[in-house]
Write a protein that holds these residues in place. Structure first.
Motif, PDB file in Angstrom:
ATOM      1  N   ALA A 318       0.825  -1.207   0.000  1.00 26.21           N
ATOM      2  CA  ALA A 318       0.000   0.000   0.000  1.00 26.21           C
ATOM      3  C   ALA A 318       0.860   1.258   0.000  1.00 26.21           C
ATOM      4  O   ALA A 318       2.035   1.230   0.386  1.00 26.21           O
ATOM      5  N   ALA A 319       0.261   2.357  -0.418  1.00 23.85           N
ATOM      6  CA  ALA A 319       0.883   3.673  -0.313  1.00 23.85           C
ATOM      7  C   ALA A 319       0.575   4.258   1.056  1.00 23.85           C
ATOM      8  O   ALA A 319      -0.532   4.128   1.565  1.00 23.85           O
ATOM      9  N   HIS A 320       1.550   4.909   1.679  1.00 20.15           N
ATOM     10  CA  HIS A 320       1.357   5.587   2.954  1.00 20.15           C
ATOM     11  C   HIS A 320       1.064   7.053   2.664  1.00 20.15           C
ATOM     12  O   HIS A 320       1.966   7.822   2.345  1.00 20.15           O
ATOM     13  N   ILE A 321      -0.198   7.445   2.778  1.00 21.03           N
ATOM     14  CA  ILE A 321      -0.574   8.820   2.422  1.00 21.03           C
ATOM     15  C   ILE A 321      -1.112   9.606   3.612  1.00 21.03           C
ATOM     16  O   ILE A 321      -1.478  10.768   3.474  1.00 21.03           O
ATOM     17  N   GLY A 322      -1.155   8.996   4.804  1.00 25.71           N
ATOM     18  CA  GLY A 322      -1.605   9.698   5.997  1.00 25.71           C
ATOM     19  C   GLY A 322      -3.071   9.457   6.298  1.00 25.71           C
ATOM     20  O   GLY A 322      -3.851   9.086   5.420  1.00 25.71           O
ATOM     21  N   GLY A 323      -3.438   9.674   7.558  1.00 23.83           N
ATOM     22  CA  GLY A 323      -4.813   9.477   7.985  1.00 23.83           C
ATOM     23  C   GLY A 323      -5.674  10.691   7.728  1.00 23.83           C
ATOM     24  O   GLY A 323      -5.378  11.518   6.857  1.00 23.83           O
ATOM     25  N   LEU A 324      -6.740  10.811   8.501  1.00 25.89           N
ATOM     26  CA  LEU A 324      -7.699  11.876   8.273  1.00 25.89           C
ATOM     27  C   LEU A 324      -7.093  13.251   8.487  1.00 25.89           C
ATOM     28  O   LEU A 324      -7.583  14.246   7.952  1.00 25.89           O
ATOM     29  N   ASP A 325      -6.001  13.322   9.267  1.00 21.22           N
ATOM     30  CA  ASP A 325      -5.352  14.616   9.453  1.00 21.22           C
ATOM     31  C   ASP A 325      -4.685  15.103   8.162  1.00 21.22           C
ATOM     32  O   ASP A 325      -4.284  16.258   8.060  1.00 21.22           O
ATOM     33  N   SER A 326      -4.591  14.205   7.172  1.00 23.82           N
ATOM     34  CA  SER A 326      -4.073  14.605   5.865  1.00 23.82           C
ATOM     35  C   SER A 326      -5.190  15.263   5.062  1.00 23.82           C
ATOM     36  O   SER A 326      -5.890  14.627   4.299  1.00 23.82           O
ATOM     37  N   MET A 327      -5.373  16.545   5.285  1.00 23.96           N
ATOM     38  CA  MET A 327      -6.463  17.259   4.621  1.00 23.96           C
ATOM     39  C   MET A 327      -6.312  17.269   3.103  1.00 23.96           C
ATOM     40  O   MET A 327      -7.286  17.411   2.377  1.00 23.96           O
ATOM     41  N   ARG A 328      -5.097  17.093   2.603  1.00 23.08           N
ATOM     42  CA  ARG A 328      -4.905  17.053   1.145  1.00 23.08           C
ATOM     43  C   ARG A 328      -5.663  15.886   0.532  1.00 23.08           C
ATOM     44  O   ARG A 328      -6.209  15.999  -0.560  1.00 23.08           O
ATOM     45  N   MET A 329      -5.704  14.764   1.240  1.00 20.69           N
ATOM     46  CA  MET A 329      -6.420  13.620   0.703  1.00 20.69           C
ATOM     47  C   MET A 329      -7.937  13.819   0.825  1.00 20.69           C
ATOM     48  O   MET A 329      -8.690  13.417  -0.056  1.00 20.69           O
ATOM     49  N   LEU A 330      -8.383  14.455   1.907  1.00 18.35           N
ATOM     50  CA  LEU A 330      -9.808  14.756   2.026  1.00 18.35           C
ATOM     51  C   LEU A 330     -10.235  15.718   0.925  1.00 18.35           C
ATOM     52  O   LEU A 330     -11.326  15.584   0.357  1.00 18.35           O
ATOM     53  N   GLU A 331      -9.389  16.676   0.606  1.00 19.14           N
ATOM     54  CA  GLU A 331      -9.675  17.575  -0.518  1.00 19.14           C
ATOM     55  C   GLU A 331      -9.853  16.788  -1.805  1.00 19.14           C
ATOM     56  O   GLU A 331     -10.746  17.084  -2.615  1.00 19.14           O
TER      57      GLU A 331
END
Length: 486
Positions: A318-331
Protein backbone atom coordinates in the motif's frame (compact mmCIF):
# COMPACT_ATOMS: atom_id res chain seq x y z
CA UNK A 1 -29.62 23.62 -7.31
CA UNK A 2 -32.91 22.77 -5.59
CA UNK A 3 -32.51 20.23 -2.79
CA UNK A 4 -34.44 16.99 -2.99
CA UNK A 5 -33.61 16.16 0.64
CA UNK A 6 -32.38 18.13 3.68
CA UNK A 7 -28.62 18.72 3.72
CA UNK A 8 -25.98 19.97 6.12
CA UNK A 9 -23.10 21.94 4.62
CA UNK A 10 -20.34 21.78 7.25
CA UNK A 11 -17.22 23.96 6.91
CA UNK A 12 -14.24 22.03 8.29
CA UNK A 13 -11.60 24.55 7.21
CA UNK A 14 -11.50 28.07 5.76
CA UNK A 15 -14.73 29.82 4.80
CA UNK A 16 -17.53 29.48 2.29
CA UNK A 17 -20.51 31.46 1.04
CA UNK A 18 -23.76 29.49 1.11
CA UNK A 19 -26.69 31.13 -0.62
CA UNK A 20 -30.10 29.75 0.38
CA UNK A 21 -32.81 31.34 -1.72
CA UNK A 22 -32.19 35.09 -1.48
CA UNK A 23 -30.14 34.85 1.74
CA UNK A 24 -26.33 34.76 1.62
CA UNK A 25 -24.62 33.14 4.64
CA UNK A 26 -20.89 33.60 5.28
CA UNK A 27 -19.67 30.48 7.12
CA UNK A 28 -16.29 29.91 8.71
CA UNK A 29 -14.43 26.86 10.03
CA UNK A 30 -16.33 24.67 12.53
CA UNK A 31 -19.70 26.09 11.48
CA UNK A 32 -22.40 24.81 9.17
CA UNK A 33 -25.85 25.42 7.83
CA UNK A 34 -28.69 22.91 7.65
CA UNK A 35 -31.02 23.49 4.69
CA UNK A 36 -34.46 21.82 4.33
CA UNK A 37 -35.56 20.01 1.19
CA UNK A 38 -37.06 22.22 -1.50
CA UNK A 39 -34.72 25.17 -0.97
CA UNK A 40 -32.46 26.47 -3.73
CA UNK A 41 -28.80 26.38 -2.66
CA UNK A 42 -25.50 27.60 -4.10
CA UNK A 43 -22.25 26.80 -2.26
CA UNK A 44 -19.03 28.70 -3.01
CA UNK A 45 -15.98 27.57 -1.00
CA UNK A 46 -13.11 30.03 -0.77
CA UNK A 47 -9.68 28.78 -1.93
CA UNK A 48 -8.34 26.40 0.68
CA UNK A 49 -11.74 25.78 2.29
CA UNK A 50 -13.22 22.32 2.92
CA UNK A 51 -17.01 21.97 2.94
CA UNK A 52 -18.58 18.61 3.74
CA UNK A 53 -22.09 18.14 2.22
CA UNK A 54 -24.04 15.56 4.24
CA UNK A 55 -27.67 14.36 4.21
CA UNK A 56 -29.11 15.18 7.65
CA UNK A 57 -32.77 14.70 8.61
CA UNK A 58 -34.52 17.70 10.11
CA UNK A 59 -36.42 15.96 12.94
CA UNK A 60 -39.44 18.14 12.16
CA UNK A 61 -37.50 21.34 11.55
CA UNK A 62 -38.42 23.21 8.36
CA UNK A 63 -36.30 26.39 8.32
CA UNK A 64 -32.66 26.96 7.40
CA UNK A 65 -30.57 26.63 10.58
CA UNK A 66 -26.99 27.60 11.38
CA UNK A 67 -25.07 25.42 13.84
CA UNK A 68 -21.62 24.72 15.17
CA UNK A 69 -19.50 21.87 13.80
CA UNK A 70 -16.82 21.19 16.45
CA UNK A 71 -13.67 19.28 15.44
CA UNK A 72 -14.64 16.22 17.50
CA UNK A 73 -17.67 15.76 15.17
CA UNK A 74 -15.64 15.71 11.96
CA UNK A 75 -15.12 11.93 11.84
CA UNK A 76 -18.85 11.21 12.31
CA UNK A 77 -19.70 13.70 9.57
CA UNK A 78 -17.14 12.20 7.19
CA UNK A 79 -18.57 8.75 7.94
CA UNK A 80 -22.04 9.99 6.92
CA UNK A 81 -20.58 11.52 3.74
CA UNK A 82 -18.84 8.23 2.92
CA UNK A 83 -22.09 6.31 3.38
CA UNK A 84 -23.66 8.49 0.69
CA UNK A 85 -20.96 7.41 -1.78
CA UNK A 86 -22.75 4.05 -1.76
CA UNK A 87 -19.77 1.68 -1.76
CA UNK A 88 -20.60 -0.09 1.51
CA UNK A 89 -23.43 -2.55 2.05
CA UNK A 90 -26.47 -0.33 2.60
CA UNK A 91 -28.56 -3.34 3.54
CA UNK A 92 -26.77 -3.45 6.89
CA UNK A 93 -28.49 -0.25 8.00
CA UNK A 94 -26.13 2.70 7.78
CA UNK A 95 -26.39 5.37 10.44
CA UNK A 96 -28.29 8.48 9.40
CA UNK A 97 -27.92 11.83 11.09
CA UNK A 98 -30.55 14.34 12.19
CA UNK A 99 -30.66 17.73 13.88
CA UNK A 100 -30.73 17.69 17.67
CA UNK A 101 -31.51 20.26 20.38
CA UNK A 102 -31.36 23.99 19.84
CA UNK A 103 -33.92 26.72 20.12
CA UNK A 104 -37.53 26.27 19.00
CA UNK A 105 -38.12 26.70 15.30
CA UNK A 106 -38.64 30.39 14.47
CA UNK A 107 -42.14 31.44 13.46
CA UNK A 108 -42.66 32.03 9.76
CA UNK A 109 -43.06 35.70 8.90
CA UNK A 110 -46.43 36.97 7.71
CA UNK A 111 -46.66 37.88 4.01
CA UNK A 112 -44.51 40.84 3.01
CA UNK A 113 -46.25 43.94 1.66
CA UNK A 114 -44.86 45.26 -1.59
CA UNK A 115 -47.14 48.14 -2.63
CA UNK A 116 -45.61 51.60 -1.99
CA UNK A 117 -48.72 52.64 -0.06
CA UNK A 118 -48.84 49.73 2.38
CA UNK A 119 -45.14 48.96 2.78
CA UNK A 120 -44.54 52.00 5.07
CA UNK A 121 -47.43 50.86 7.23
CA UNK A 122 -45.95 47.34 7.56
CA UNK A 123 -42.54 48.77 8.43
CA UNK A 124 -44.06 51.03 11.06
CA UNK A 125 -46.08 48.23 12.66
CA UNK A 126 -42.97 46.02 12.72
CA UNK A 127 -40.78 48.71 14.31
CA UNK A 128 -43.48 49.82 16.77
CA UNK A 129 -45.79 46.86 17.44
CA UNK A 130 -47.26 48.73 20.41
CA UNK A 131 -48.99 51.20 18.07
CA UNK A 132 -52.70 50.84 17.45
CA UNK A 133 -53.91 50.47 13.87
CA UNK A 134 -55.57 53.90 13.73
CA UNK A 135 -52.46 55.71 15.00
CA UNK A 136 -50.19 53.77 12.64
CA UNK A 137 -52.49 54.49 9.66
CA UNK A 138 -52.54 58.21 10.42
CA UNK A 139 -48.73 58.31 10.33
CA UNK A 140 -48.05 55.92 7.42
CA UNK A 141 -51.02 56.47 5.05
CA UNK A 142 -52.64 59.78 6.03
CA UNK A 143 -56.08 60.31 4.51
CA UNK A 144 -56.92 56.60 4.34
CA UNK A 145 -59.86 55.31 6.32
CA UNK A 146 -59.27 52.25 8.48
CA UNK A 147 -61.85 50.37 6.42
CA UNK A 148 -60.03 51.12 3.14
CA UNK A 149 -56.72 50.14 4.69
CA UNK A 150 -58.13 46.83 5.92
CA UNK A 151 -59.65 46.05 2.52
CA UNK A 152 -56.40 46.79 0.64
CA UNK A 153 -54.33 44.91 3.22
CA UNK A 154 -56.46 41.78 2.93
CA UNK A 155 -56.38 41.89 -0.88
CA UNK A 156 -52.58 42.14 -0.98
CA UNK A 157 -51.64 39.64 1.73
CA UNK A 158 -54.64 37.39 2.30
CA UNK A 159 -54.33 38.29 5.99
CA UNK A 160 -56.35 40.70 8.09
CA UNK A 161 -54.39 43.54 9.65
CA UNK A 162 -55.12 42.15 13.11
CA UNK A 163 -53.75 38.68 12.25
CA UNK A 164 -50.69 40.17 10.55
CA UNK A 165 -49.87 42.41 13.53
CA UNK A 166 -50.43 39.55 15.99
CA UNK A 167 -47.95 37.34 14.13
CA UNK A 168 -45.38 40.14 14.02
CA UNK A 169 -45.78 40.81 17.74
CA UNK A 170 -45.29 37.14 18.63
CA UNK A 171 -42.29 36.77 16.28
CA UNK A 172 -40.54 39.76 17.87
CA UNK A 173 -41.46 38.49 21.33
CA UNK A 174 -40.00 35.06 20.60
CA UNK A 175 -36.69 36.59 19.49
CA UNK A 176 -36.51 38.73 22.63
CA UNK A 177 -37.29 35.75 24.88
CA UNK A 178 -34.59 33.71 23.15
CA UNK A 179 -32.18 36.57 23.92
CA UNK A 180 -33.01 36.14 27.62
CA UNK A 181 -35.28 39.16 28.17
CA UNK A 182 -37.75 39.32 31.06
CA UNK A 183 -41.15 37.96 30.01
CA UNK A 184 -43.27 40.85 31.33
CA UNK A 185 -40.88 43.36 29.78
CA UNK A 186 -41.27 41.53 26.45
CA UNK A 187 -45.07 41.61 26.72
CA UNK A 188 -45.11 45.39 27.17
CA UNK A 189 -42.40 45.87 24.52
CA UNK A 190 -44.54 44.24 21.84
CA UNK A 191 -47.64 46.19 22.78
CA UNK A 192 -49.57 43.96 25.18
CA UNK A 193 -50.96 45.83 28.19
CA UNK A 194 -52.17 42.58 29.77
CA UNK A 195 -49.61 39.86 30.54
CA UNK A 196 -52.26 37.08 30.50
CA UNK A 197 -53.37 38.36 27.10
CA UNK A 198 -49.77 38.13 25.87
CA UNK A 199 -49.46 34.55 27.17
CA UNK A 200 -52.70 33.60 25.42
CA UNK A 201 -51.66 35.12 22.06
CA UNK A 202 -48.15 33.62 22.27
CA UNK A 203 -49.47 30.15 23.11
CA UNK A 204 -51.98 30.20 20.25
CA UNK A 205 -49.23 31.11 17.76
CA UNK A 206 -46.41 28.84 18.96
CA UNK A 207 -48.08 25.95 20.81
CA UNK A 208 -46.14 26.74 24.00
CA UNK A 209 -46.20 29.42 26.68
CA UNK A 210 -43.52 32.14 26.77
CA UNK A 211 -41.95 30.35 29.74
CA UNK A 212 -41.79 27.05 27.87
CA UNK A 213 -40.25 28.83 24.88
CA UNK A 214 -37.57 30.31 27.14
CA UNK A 215 -36.80 26.92 28.68
CA UNK A 216 -36.59 25.24 25.28
CA UNK A 217 -34.28 27.98 24.01
CA UNK A 218 -31.93 27.44 26.94
CA UNK A 219 -31.62 23.65 26.51
CA UNK A 220 -28.51 23.85 24.39
CA UNK A 221 -27.00 24.55 21.02
CA UNK A 222 -28.24 22.95 17.84
CA UNK A 223 -26.23 19.90 16.91
CA UNK A 224 -26.30 16.71 14.83
CA UNK A 225 -26.78 13.18 16.14
CA UNK A 226 -27.81 9.69 15.00
CA UNK A 227 -31.39 9.40 13.79
CA UNK A 228 -32.11 6.00 15.41
CA UNK A 229 -32.33 5.71 19.22
CA UNK A 230 -30.30 2.50 19.32
CA UNK A 231 -27.34 4.37 17.85
CA UNK A 232 -27.03 6.48 21.00
CA UNK A 233 -25.22 3.55 22.62
CA UNK A 234 -22.80 3.23 19.72
CA UNK A 235 -24.37 0.69 17.37
CA UNK A 236 -23.02 2.28 14.22
CA UNK A 237 -23.47 6.01 14.78
CA UNK A 238 -20.15 6.60 16.54
CA UNK A 239 -18.21 3.89 14.77
CA UNK A 240 -18.50 1.15 17.45
CA UNK A 241 -21.12 -1.08 15.83
CA UNK A 242 -20.91 -4.11 13.61
CA UNK A 243 -18.25 -4.61 10.96
CA UNK A 244 -19.17 -3.04 7.62
CA UNK A 245 -18.40 -4.58 4.25
CA UNK A 246 -18.81 -4.27 0.53
CA UNK A 247 -20.44 -6.97 -1.48
CA UNK A 248 -18.38 -9.08 -3.90
CA UNK A 249 -18.05 -6.79 -6.89
CA UNK A 250 -16.22 -5.99 -10.12
CA UNK A 251 -15.52 -2.34 -11.00
CA UNK A 252 -15.51 -0.92 -14.49
CA UNK A 253 -12.81 1.62 -13.53
CA UNK A 254 -9.59 1.64 -11.53
CA UNK A 255 -10.57 2.76 -8.01
CA UNK A 256 -8.31 4.05 -5.21
CA UNK A 257 -9.45 3.33 -1.63
CA UNK A 258 -8.04 4.92 1.53
CA UNK A 259 -8.11 3.80 5.15
CA UNK A 260 -8.75 7.28 6.55
CA UNK A 261 -9.49 6.07 10.11
CA UNK A 262 -8.42 2.68 11.46
CA UNK A 263 -7.66 -0.26 9.20
CA UNK A 264 -9.45 -2.49 6.72
CA UNK A 265 -9.09 -5.91 5.15
CA UNK A 266 -9.31 -6.21 1.37
CA UNK A 267 -9.68 -9.27 -0.80
CA UNK A 268 -8.59 -8.50 -4.38
CA UNK A 269 -8.67 -11.29 -6.98
CA UNK A 270 -8.54 -13.85 -4.17
CA UNK A 271 -5.56 -12.24 -2.38
CA UNK A 272 -6.00 -10.80 1.11
CA UNK A 273 -4.44 -7.42 1.85
CA UNK A 274 -4.58 -5.52 5.14
CA UNK A 275 -4.55 -1.73 5.18
CA UNK A 276 -3.37 0.15 8.25
CA UNK A 277 -4.63 3.65 9.01
CA UNK A 278 -3.32 6.12 6.44
CA UNK A 279 -2.67 3.50 3.75
CA UNK A 280 -4.30 3.25 0.32
CA UNK A 281 -4.28 0.97 -2.71
CA UNK A 282 -5.71 0.90 -6.23
CA UNK A 283 -8.12 -1.83 -7.27
CA UNK A 284 -7.61 -2.54 -10.99
CA UNK A 285 -10.63 -2.41 -13.28
CA UNK A 286 -12.25 -5.79 -13.85
CA UNK A 287 -10.76 -7.37 -10.71
CA UNK A 288 -13.19 -9.04 -8.25
CA UNK A 289 -12.87 -7.47 -4.82
CA UNK A 290 -14.55 -7.04 -1.45
CA UNK A 291 -13.69 -5.19 1.77
CA UNK A 292 -14.18 -5.77 5.48
CA UNK A 293 -14.18 -2.56 7.56
CA UNK A 294 -13.96 -3.09 11.36
CA UNK A 295 -16.14 -1.02 13.65
CA UNK A 296 -14.61 2.38 14.26
CA UNK A 297 -12.69 2.33 10.97
CA UNK A 298 -13.44 4.41 7.90
CA UNK A 299 -12.56 3.29 4.35
CA UNK A 300 -13.08 6.04 1.78
CA UNK A 301 -13.05 5.91 -2.05
CA UNK A 302 -10.29 8.34 -2.94
CA UNK A 303 -10.71 8.69 -6.69
CA UNK A 304 -10.80 6.71 -9.90
CA UNK A 305 -9.59 6.54 -13.49
CA UNK A 306 -11.11 4.96 -16.55
CA UNK A 307 -9.60 1.63 -17.57
CA UNK A 308 -9.04 3.20 -20.97
CA UNK A 309 -6.25 5.36 -19.49
CA UNK A 310 -4.07 2.26 -19.31
CA UNK A 311 -3.59 -0.94 -17.29
CA UNK A 312 -2.71 -1.07 -13.58
CA UNK A 313 -1.36 -4.19 -11.92
CA UNK A 314 -2.81 -5.78 -8.77
CA UNK A 315 -1.51 -4.19 -5.53
CA UNK A 316 1.43 -5.69 -3.64
CA UNK A 317 2.06 -3.02 -0.99
CA UNK A 318 0.00 0.00 0.00
CA UNK A 319 0.88 3.67 -0.31
CA UNK A 320 1.36 5.59 2.95
CA UNK A 321 -0.57 8.82 2.42
CA UNK A 322 -1.60 9.70 6.00
CA UNK A 323 -4.81 9.48 7.99
CA UNK A 324 -7.70 11.88 8.27
CA UNK A 325 -5.35 14.62 9.45
CA UNK A 326 -4.07 14.60 5.87
CA UNK A 327 -6.46 17.26 4.62
CA UNK A 328 -4.90 17.05 1.14
CA UNK A 329 -6.42 13.62 0.70
CA UNK A 330 -9.81 14.76 2.03
CA UNK A 331 -9.68 17.57 -0.52
CA UNK A 332 -9.08 14.98 -3.24
CA UNK A 333 -12.12 12.95 -2.14
CA UNK A 334 -14.37 16.01 -2.28
CA UNK A 335 -12.95 17.13 -5.62
CA UNK A 336 -13.63 13.68 -7.09
CA UNK A 337 -17.24 13.38 -5.94
CA UNK A 338 -18.63 16.91 -5.47
CA UNK A 339 -18.62 20.39 -6.92
CA UNK A 340 -19.31 22.06 -3.60
CA UNK A 341 -16.66 20.68 -1.25
CA UNK A 342 -13.48 22.40 -2.45
CA UNK A 343 -12.29 24.71 -5.18
CA UNK A 344 -9.19 24.64 -7.39
CA UNK A 345 -8.27 21.07 -6.39
CA UNK A 346 -7.29 18.46 -9.01
CA UNK A 347 -9.74 15.53 -8.70
CA UNK A 348 -6.93 13.17 -9.70
CA UNK A 349 -4.68 14.23 -6.79
CA UNK A 350 -5.51 11.30 -4.52
CA UNK A 351 -5.40 8.64 -7.20
CA UNK A 352 -2.03 9.93 -8.42
CA UNK A 353 -0.61 9.87 -4.88
CA UNK A 354 -1.61 6.22 -4.41
CA UNK A 355 -0.28 5.27 -7.83
CA UNK A 356 3.08 6.87 -7.05
CA UNK A 357 3.39 5.50 -3.52
CA UNK A 358 2.27 1.88 -3.87
CA UNK A 359 3.83 -1.23 -5.39
CA UNK A 360 1.91 -3.35 -7.87
CA UNK A 361 2.36 -6.34 -10.09
CA UNK A 362 3.65 -5.37 -13.52
CA UNK A 363 0.91 -4.44 -15.97
CA UNK A 364 0.62 -6.94 -18.79
CA UNK A 365 -1.24 -7.27 -22.05
CA UNK A 366 -3.70 -9.49 -20.21
CA UNK A 367 -4.37 -6.92 -17.46
CA UNK A 368 -4.90 -4.27 -20.13
CA UNK A 369 -7.41 -6.51 -21.93
CA UNK A 370 -9.23 -7.26 -18.65
CA UNK A 371 -9.62 -3.52 -17.95
CA UNK A 372 -10.83 -2.82 -21.47
CA UNK A 373 -13.34 -5.67 -21.25
CA UNK A 374 -14.68 -4.41 -17.90
CA UNK A 375 -15.01 -0.90 -19.30
CA UNK A 376 -16.80 -2.19 -22.39
CA UNK A 377 -19.31 -4.32 -20.48
CA UNK A 378 -20.04 -1.52 -17.99
CA UNK A 379 -20.84 0.88 -20.81
CA UNK A 380 -22.70 -1.72 -22.90
CA UNK A 381 -23.78 -4.48 -20.49
CA UNK A 382 -26.13 -6.11 -22.97
CA UNK A 383 -23.23 -7.21 -25.23
CA UNK A 384 -22.81 -10.92 -25.86
CA UNK A 385 -19.50 -12.71 -25.46
CA UNK A 386 -19.16 -12.94 -29.24
CA UNK A 387 -19.85 -9.23 -29.81
CA UNK A 388 -17.49 -8.14 -27.02
CA UNK A 389 -14.71 -10.42 -28.25
CA UNK A 390 -14.99 -8.99 -31.73
CA UNK A 391 -14.87 -5.41 -30.39
CA UNK A 392 -11.74 -6.25 -28.38
CA UNK A 393 -10.04 -8.01 -31.28
CA UNK A 394 -10.00 -11.41 -29.57
CA UNK A 395 -11.58 -14.78 -30.03
CA UNK A 396 -14.19 -15.83 -27.49
CA UNK A 397 -11.80 -18.42 -26.13
CA UNK A 398 -9.01 -15.87 -25.71
CA UNK A 399 -11.28 -13.47 -23.83
CA UNK A 400 -12.45 -16.23 -21.48
CA UNK A 401 -8.83 -17.24 -20.88
CA UNK A 402 -7.78 -13.67 -20.04
CA UNK A 403 -10.64 -13.27 -17.57
CA UNK A 404 -9.93 -16.62 -15.89
CA UNK A 405 -6.18 -16.03 -15.64
CA UNK A 406 -6.50 -12.59 -14.02
CA UNK A 407 -9.57 -13.07 -11.83
CA UNK A 408 -9.79 -16.78 -10.99
CA UNK A 409 -13.42 -16.71 -12.19
CA UNK A 410 -15.19 -18.37 -15.08
CA UNK A 411 -16.23 -15.79 -17.67
CA UNK A 412 -19.98 -16.19 -16.98
CA UNK A 413 -19.51 -15.71 -13.21
CA UNK A 414 -17.20 -12.70 -13.75
CA UNK A 415 -19.65 -11.02 -16.11
CA UNK A 416 -22.51 -11.60 -13.69
CA UNK A 417 -20.50 -9.97 -10.88
CA UNK A 418 -19.74 -6.96 -13.07
CA UNK A 419 -23.34 -6.59 -14.23
CA UNK A 420 -24.75 -6.97 -10.72
CA UNK A 421 -22.22 -4.43 -9.40
CA UNK A 422 -23.61 -2.02 -11.94
CA UNK A 423 -27.17 -3.04 -11.08
CA UNK A 424 -26.72 -2.42 -7.37
CA UNK A 425 -25.12 0.97 -7.99
CA UNK A 426 -27.97 1.87 -10.34
CA UNK A 427 -30.46 1.09 -7.56
CA UNK A 428 -28.51 3.65 -5.53
CA UNK A 429 -28.96 6.08 -8.42
CA UNK A 430 -32.73 5.76 -8.01
CA UNK A 431 -33.42 3.52 -11.01
CA UNK A 432 -36.09 0.81 -10.80
CA UNK A 433 -35.41 -2.93 -11.19
CA UNK A 434 -37.40 -2.94 -14.46
CA UNK A 435 -35.28 -0.12 -15.90
CA UNK A 436 -32.05 -1.79 -14.83
CA UNK A 437 -33.11 -5.18 -16.17
CA UNK A 438 -33.76 -3.70 -19.62
CA UNK A 439 -30.45 -1.79 -19.64
CA UNK A 440 -28.54 -4.96 -18.76
CA UNK A 441 -30.13 -6.83 -21.64
CA UNK A 442 -32.37 -9.23 -19.70
CA UNK A 443 -35.48 -10.28 -21.58
CA UNK A 444 -37.49 -10.88 -18.41
CA UNK A 445 -37.38 -9.26 -14.96
CA UNK A 446 -37.43 -12.62 -13.11
CA UNK A 447 -34.20 -13.65 -14.83
CA UNK A 448 -32.54 -10.42 -13.72
CA UNK A 449 -33.87 -10.87 -10.17
CA UNK A 450 -32.42 -14.42 -10.00
CA UNK A 451 -28.99 -13.18 -11.12
CA UNK A 452 -29.14 -10.30 -8.64
CA UNK A 453 -30.11 -12.63 -5.79
CA UNK A 454 -27.30 -15.05 -6.64
CA UNK A 455 -24.73 -12.28 -6.12
CA UNK A 456 -26.30 -10.15 -3.37
CA UNK A 457 -28.31 -12.70 -1.41
CA UNK A 458 -31.66 -10.93 -1.94
CA UNK A 459 -33.70 -9.62 -4.83
CA UNK A 460 -33.42 -5.99 -5.99
CA UNK A 461 -36.66 -4.97 -4.25
CA UNK A 462 -35.90 -6.78 -1.01
CA UNK A 463 -32.32 -5.66 -0.44
CA UNK A 464 -33.18 -2.14 0.74
CA UNK A 465 -30.57 -0.22 -1.25
CA UNK A 466 -31.10 3.48 -0.40
CA UNK A 467 -31.78 5.97 -3.19
CA UNK A 468 -28.73 8.25 -3.12
CA UNK A 469 -29.68 10.35 -6.16
CA UNK A 470 -30.96 13.36 -4.14
CA UNK A 471 -27.73 13.42 -2.12
CA UNK A 472 -25.53 13.30 -5.20
CA UNK A 473 -27.58 16.08 -6.80
CA UNK A 474 -27.01 18.20 -3.68
CA UNK A 475 -23.28 17.72 -4.19
CA UNK A 476 -23.63 19.72 -7.38
CA UNK A 477 -22.44 17.10 -9.81
CA UNK A 478 -22.77 13.57 -10.97
CA UNK A 479 -19.70 11.41 -10.54
CA UNK A 480 -17.08 11.89 -13.25
CA UNK A 481 -18.05 8.37 -14.25
CA UNK A 482 -21.50 6.96 -13.50
CA UNK A 483 -21.80 5.15 -10.17
CA UNK A 484 -22.45 2.03 -12.25
CA UNK A 485 -18.81 2.14 -13.39
CA UNK A 486 -17.54 1.92 -9.82
Amino acid sequence: MRLGEPMLYAVLRGSAMVRVGDDALDLHADAGVWVPAGETVAVTPQPGAIVLPIPVAGAGRTVTTRLGVPPHAHVALLRAFTEALGHLDGAQGAARLELRGGSPEPLAAPPALRSPELRPLAELLTAHPELGLQAAAARAVPGWSVRTLQRRFLAETGWTVAAWVRRQRVRIAAELITDGRDLEWVAHRVGYRSFPGFIRAFSEATGMTPGQWRQKSAEGCMGVGPSRPELESGEGGDGHGAERRTWARVNGAHVAVWAAVGGARLIIAGRALTLAEGEAVIIPAGTPNEFRVPSGSLLVPLGFRSALTGPIGAPLTAAHIGGLDSMRMLEAVLASYTRVGVTDVDPDRGFAAVLAGSERLPATTGSELLGRAANLFVREPELSLAAASERLGLSERELCRVVGAHTGEQFAAWLRLLRMTRARNQLGDGETPSEISRELGYSHLPAFSRAFRAVHGAGPTGLGVPNLAPTRAAWGREMRLPASAL
